[in-house]
Design an enzyme around this catalytic site. Structure first.
Site, PDB file in Angstrom:
ATOM      1  N   ARG A  95       0.778  -1.161   0.265  1.00  0.00           N
ATOM      2  CA  ARG A  95      -0.030  -0.164   0.080  1.00  0.00           C
ATOM      3  C   ARG A  95       1.053   1.232  -0.119  1.00  0.00           C
ATOM      4  O   ARG A  95       1.725   1.396   0.603  1.00  0.00           O
ATOM      5  CB  ARG A  95      -1.012   0.022   1.272  1.00  0.00           C
ATOM      6  N   HIS A 108      -7.624   0.958  -6.131  1.00  0.00           N
ATOM      7  CA  HIS A 108      -7.950  -0.070  -4.815  1.00  0.00           C
ATOM      8  C   HIS A 108      -8.790  -1.016  -5.227  1.00  0.00           C
ATOM      9  O   HIS A 108      -9.771  -1.374  -4.792  1.00  0.00           O
ATOM     10  CB  HIS A 108      -8.608   1.005  -4.000  1.00  0.00           C
ATOM     11  N   GLN A 144     -10.207  -3.631  -2.754  1.00  0.00           N
ATOM     12  CA  GLN A 144     -11.629  -3.159  -2.419  1.00  0.00           C
ATOM     13  C   GLN A 144     -12.736  -3.648  -3.059  1.00  0.00           C
ATOM     14  O   GLN A 144     -13.877  -4.092  -2.711  1.00  0.00           O
ATOM     15  CB  GLN A 144     -11.732  -1.496  -2.109  1.00  0.00           C
ATOM     16  N   ASP A 148     -17.158   7.644  -0.689  1.00  0.00           N
ATOM     17  CA  ASP A 148     -15.829   7.911   0.019  1.00  0.00           C
ATOM     18  C   ASP A 148     -15.479   8.988   0.532  1.00  0.00           C
ATOM     19  O   ASP A 148     -16.122   9.906  -0.016  1.00  0.00           O
ATOM     20  CB  ASP A 148     -14.837   7.090  -1.188  1.00  0.00           C
ATOM     21  N   CYS A 192     -16.103   2.272   1.737  1.00  0.00           N
ATOM     22  CA  CYS A 192     -15.151   1.455   2.017  1.00  0.00           C
ATOM     23  C   CYS A 192     -14.492   1.682   3.022  1.00  0.00           C
ATOM     24  O   CYS A 192     -13.872   0.677   3.868  1.00  0.00           O
ATOM     25  CB  CYS A 192     -14.045   1.721   0.760  1.00  0.00           C
ATOM     26  N   ARG A 195     -13.277  -7.998   3.002  1.00  0.00           N
ATOM     27  CA  ARG A 195     -12.194  -7.902   2.712  1.00  0.00           C
ATOM     28  C   ARG A 195     -11.256  -8.931   3.296  1.00  0.00           C
ATOM     29  O   ARG A 195     -10.630  -9.664   2.603  1.00  0.00           O
ATOM     30  CB  ARG A 195     -11.730  -6.398   3.603  1.00  0.00           C
TER      31      ARG A 195
END
Ligand code: CP
Ligand code: NVA
Length: 317
Positions: free
Chosen positions: A114, A141, A144, A236, A276, A304
């Site tokens: 990341r 992402h 996700q 988001d 998310c 996840r």
């Protein structure tokens, strides 16, 4: 019953940098594997598909869900995860991505990263001889979006033909959604303020994917227009990691780009709400919608774990 070993043979050694690298059938197999692993975990059936294997996890940005999902996930698969903060490893002192990739490839079975720059993740993958997994960049992402597709399928029983509305920043999450929806035949309708729209090449790729899958892609400025008849509502944060200094400018630009009761009322009566996380309640989503009966954000967070386990099992098995 999914034959995990067959799937592993198909995907072993691949990287997971963007959903664009996978066909709709591939993504369907990842989701099926994730659901299978979820069922095994809920039933208490051991599934040590990565016994003795190790995942290196490089983080140059904060994380709760991604870190815990990968670390707990590899443990449940019989392997071990190594948390490598940029503060502690030589990468943070200037050792190159290429050298880091080659060293980690000699000692571990996979690398999750990341970080800020997507180009660096691509460089890491070029030099690594083990699978590299993108755990978020400024651009994408993908883990996700995979977990979120799984969540939608669980709640709605299908993907193709549904409409997803995304209200807010045309950011990394929006980019992965554009790819994910267009691959899987969902309609995606975004409402973004001017100057915060998704990247042109992502839109172009999504439109090409949609032409093949039967989905549709639209980008506008009106949250309620985007939300109309949606089966899934998504948002988001207005300012993501690394954009903290733009917070006040963004608060002005994004005013009204909120998943609120009006957006919910414009959607299908049985629409589900996804985010998310982490969420800034009162900005991109109201506390009322976040805590309301249509919100499935914690199912989404849990998935996840299952989705990341599927990614690791298929790539690193
Ligand atoms: N959604 C997400 O990636 O959460 P974290 O930043 O906590 O990993
Ligand atoms: N867009 C957000 C997602 C966090 C999971 C960010 O990049 O910070």
């Amino acid at each position: 019953m999914i034959k995990m070993t067959e799937l592993t043979k198909k995907f072993a050694g691949r990287d997971f940098l963007t959903l664009q690298d996978f066909t709709p059938d591939d993504l369907g197999l990842f989701i099926a594997a994730a659901r299978e692993l979820k069922a095994r975990q809920k039933a208490g059936t051991p599934h040590p598909l990565l016994a003795g294997k190790t995942l290196a996890m490089i983080f140059t940005k904060s994380s709760t869900r991604t870190r815990v999902a990968f670390e707990v996930g590899i443990h449940q698969l019989g392997g071990a995860g190594l948390f490598l903060s940029e503060r502690d490893i030589q990468l943070g002192r200037g050792e190159s991505i290429a050298d880091t990739a080659r060293v980690l490839s000699r000692m571990t079975d996979g690398v999750m990263i990341r970080t800020f720059s997507h180009a660096e993740v691509e460089e890491l993958a070029r030099y690594a001889t083990v699978p590299v997994i993108n755990g978020l960049t400024d651009y994408l992402h993908p883990t996700q979006a995979l977990a979120d597709l799984m969540t939608i399928e669980e709640h709605k029983g299908r993907l193709a033909g549904l409409k997803l509305a995304y209200i807010g920043d045309g950011n990394n999450v929006a980019h992965s959604w554009l790819i994910g929806c267009s691959k899987m035949g969902l309609d995606i309708s975004l409402a973004c303020p001017a100057a915060y729209e998704p990247a042109a090449e992502i839109l172009q790729a999504a439109r090409a994917n949609a032409a093949a899958s039967g989905g549709r892609v639209s980008v506008g400025r009106e949250p309620l227009e985007a939300a109309r008849d949606a089966d899934v509502l998504y948002t988001d944060v207005w300012a993501g990691m690394g954009q903290e200094e733009e917070t006040s400018k963004r608060q002005a630009a994004f005013k009204g780009f909120c998943l609120d009761a009006a957006a919910l009322a414009a959607a299908q009566p049985d629409a589900i709400v996804l985010h998310c996380l982490p969420a800034h309640k009162g900005e991109e989503i109201t506390a009322e919608v976040f805590e309301g009966p249509q919100s499935v954000v914690f199912d989404e967070a849990e998935n996840r774990l299952h989705a990341h386990k599927a990614i690791m099992a298929l790539l690193m098995g």
